[in-house]
Each structure stands twice: as C-alpha cells, then as structure tokens.
Design a protein around this motif. Structure first.
Motif, mmCIF file in Angstrom:
data_model
loop_
_atom_site.group_PDB
_atom_site.id
_atom_site.type_symbol
_atom_site.label_atom_id
_atom_site.label_comp_id
_atom_site.label_asym_id
_atom_site.label_seq_id
_atom_site.Cartn_x
_atom_site.Cartn_y
_atom_site.Cartn_z
ATOM 1 N N ARG A 169 39.482 39.131 43.215
ATOM 2 C CA ARG A 169 38.391 39.784 43.952
ATOM 3 C C ARG A 169 38.122 41.440 43.809
ATOM 4 O O ARG A 169 39.030 41.950 43.195
ATOM 5 N N GLU A 170 37.191 41.991 44.029
ATOM 6 C CA GLU A 170 36.921 43.523 43.741
ATOM 7 C C GLU A 170 37.224 44.116 45.214
ATOM 8 O O GLU A 170 37.733 45.361 44.987
ATOM 9 N N GLU A 171 37.455 43.481 46.215
ATOM 10 C CA GLU A 171 37.848 44.179 47.470
ATOM 11 C C GLU A 171 38.437 43.238 48.323
ATOM 12 O O GLU A 171 37.956 41.724 48.244
ATOM 13 N N SER A 237 46.318 47.652 40.147
ATOM 14 C CA SER A 237 44.997 46.902 40.460
ATOM 15 C C SER A 237 43.994 47.923 40.838
ATOM 16 O O SER A 237 44.366 48.670 41.470
ATOM 17 N N CYS A 239 41.548 46.961 42.629
ATOM 18 C CA CYS A 239 40.873 45.956 43.752
ATOM 19 C C CYS A 239 40.834 47.161 44.969
ATOM 20 O O CYS A 239 42.063 47.782 45.268
ATOM 21 N N ARG A 240 39.815 47.040 45.490
ATOM 22 C CA ARG A 240 39.775 48.065 46.814
ATOM 23 C C ARG A 240 40.180 47.215 48.117
ATOM 24 O O ARG A 240 40.263 46.191 48.383
#
Length: 285
Positions: A169-171, A237, A239-240
């Motif tokens: 995922r991005e978040e 990473s 990822c937020r």
C-alpha cells in the motif's frame, strides 16, 4: 542446571533458547511437544523432567480471538502456569513467567508500577492476571516479568504486519491514541538471561529475596502510529502513516489507552533497559 523452556518457537521463546545457552541443559518445548492447553501433559512433563528452572514463554496471545475463545485462553494463560508453579514447588524448581501490560485498564495518567492495581479490560488481560495470581499463590520461587508491545522478525507481530502492508500500500491507517513502549523480543530474552545469571550465582537465597513481579519493557514511549512511522523510516519505505483514533479501528477486544510500564524496580535491581527506538534499529538491521 536443568531448564524447561516452553513456547520455544514463539517470539520470546526463540530468543530465550539462544540467550540461555551456557546456563545449563535446556529442554526446549514447542506446542507440538508440550501443549499448555493439556494440563495433564504440563503436570506430567514437570514431574518427569524434574527441572531446576522452568521458563514459561508459552501463552495464548491472540487478543481479539480470546474474546470468543475464553476457555482456551484461560487454560493456557492461567491454569497451565498454575499447574507449572505447583509442580515447580513439588520438585524444588523456580519459575520464570512472562506477563503483559494488558493486566492494566490503561486509565492511569503515568506509567504503571508493579504496585498499581491490575484491572484488565479484555479476556486476554484477565487470563494473564489469573495466571499471575495462580503462580503467586503456589508458594514456588518465581519471577513474573511483565512486558509490552513485543515484536521481532519472527511470528505474528506489529513490525512484520507493517512491513507487509508497506509493500502492498501507499498508506496505512494506524491508531494514535494508545501509548506504550515497543519491546524487542531479544531485549526480553537478554534481560531474562542476565537476571538468571545473577540468580544462579545467588542460589536459593536469591530467589527468596528477589522473587516477585517486575516490569520489563524498552525505555521511552510512543503510539502505535509513532511505532509504524519509525518502522517506515528504518526500512526506507515511502508508505505514509495516517494516524487514526481507536474508535476508527473497531476490534473485538478493547485495548488499554496507556500501556506505559515503570521499569525502575527491575533496572535498579538487575540491569538497564534499552531505548525502544535504538532496539528497533538493531532488530531491523
């Protein structure tokens, strides 16, 4: 010294098996070899082995599932340690047992001390507290070591979950209103081994003087979202991490808002404990 180690495949048990080398003959049992849900097997194992020391790193740790499996959680977390403690007293063994910050409600403003009243708010915490009480009532020499937010590069834990989600995922949305100290499973094992070296040198008198409950967690504090952010930074990473309140993450079991443990009793008597952030960096690199 003959040592019976339970839960040898678990996060803490795996590290203990390595950290306890040199202290004696270790008989390491995973669940296939000794299932704590089978109380007769637990009793028979201690009687047959007649260890000098039992280190119980096995537990039912599925916090949400415990809400729907209270009898199994009770057997593994409370009744089995009670049986172990009674048998330890019979064969002349000492017992080291691991417990949790979840014995507390989380309503206190500051860190919990060993003298604070336990008041668990979920089945897992209730069964772990009953296990503590059974050990204390047994009359066996014991150490109960309460830890918090245990993670490592093995097993099911928050660190590995975050690394997996970061790859997908991005978040990630992570709870930001629960505070505690992420504690590396190796920190728990190394500290336990350090204490047991002292116990071995001190003999029966040491156990009479030092027996009791101690808090063993990394130093410092953060939220689950803060822990997640640190994981992302250490792993590189992109990822937020999106902080959310507990109310936005429904779960079967309630969690304590405050999981901070005051570890000064342990550090003053035995050894220092590392900062959570430094331990995370060591674990991941």
């Amino acid at each position: 010294m003959k040592i019976l180690l339970t839960g040898a495949d678990g996060q803490v048990g795996y590290e203990l098996l390595r950290c306890l080398q040199g202290l004696g003959e270790i008989v390491a049992c995973n669940r296939a070899r000794l299932d704590l849900a089978d109380l007769d097997a637990v009793r028979d194992a201690v009687r047959a082995l007649r260890p000098d020391l039992i280190v119980n790193a096995a537990a039912y740790t599925a916090v949400d599932r415990a809400e729907s499996e209270p009898e199994l959680a009770l057997r593994v977390n409370a009744q089995a340690p009670g049986v172990m403690a009674l048998q330890a007293r019979e064969v002349g063994a000492a017992l080291v047992h691991f417990s949790t910050d979840y014995v507390f409600s989380g309503d206190k403003e500051g860190p919990y001390t060993e003298g604070d009243r336990a008041s668990p708010i979920n089945v897992y915490g209730e069964t772990k507290l009953l296990g503590e009480q059974a050990i204390i009532a047994s009359g066996a020499p014991y150490l109960i070591l309460r830890t918090s937010w245990v993670y490592g590069m093995r097993g099911n834990n928050f660190l590995r979950t975050m690394l997996r989600l970061a790859a997908e995922r991005e978040e990630v949305r992570v709870v930001d209103d629960q505070v505690g100290a992420p504690t590396w499973s190796r920190t728990v094992a190394q500290t336990t081994a350090h204490i047991l070296v002292q116990a071995q040198a001190g003999g029966p008198r040491w156990w009479r003087e030092q027996r009791g409950t101690y808090h063993l967690a990394a130093q410092g504090e953060t939220s689950w979202a803060g822990f997640a952010q640190a994981i992302m930074e250490e792993s590189g990473s992109a990822c937020r991490v999106a902080p959310i309140p507990s109310s936005a993450y429904p779960a079967a079991a309630r969690r304590p808002r405050n999981s901070r443990l005051d570890c000064s009793k342990l550090t003053q008597r035995f050894c220092r404990l590392p900062d959570w952030r430094e331990s995370l960096a060591l674990c991941m690199h």
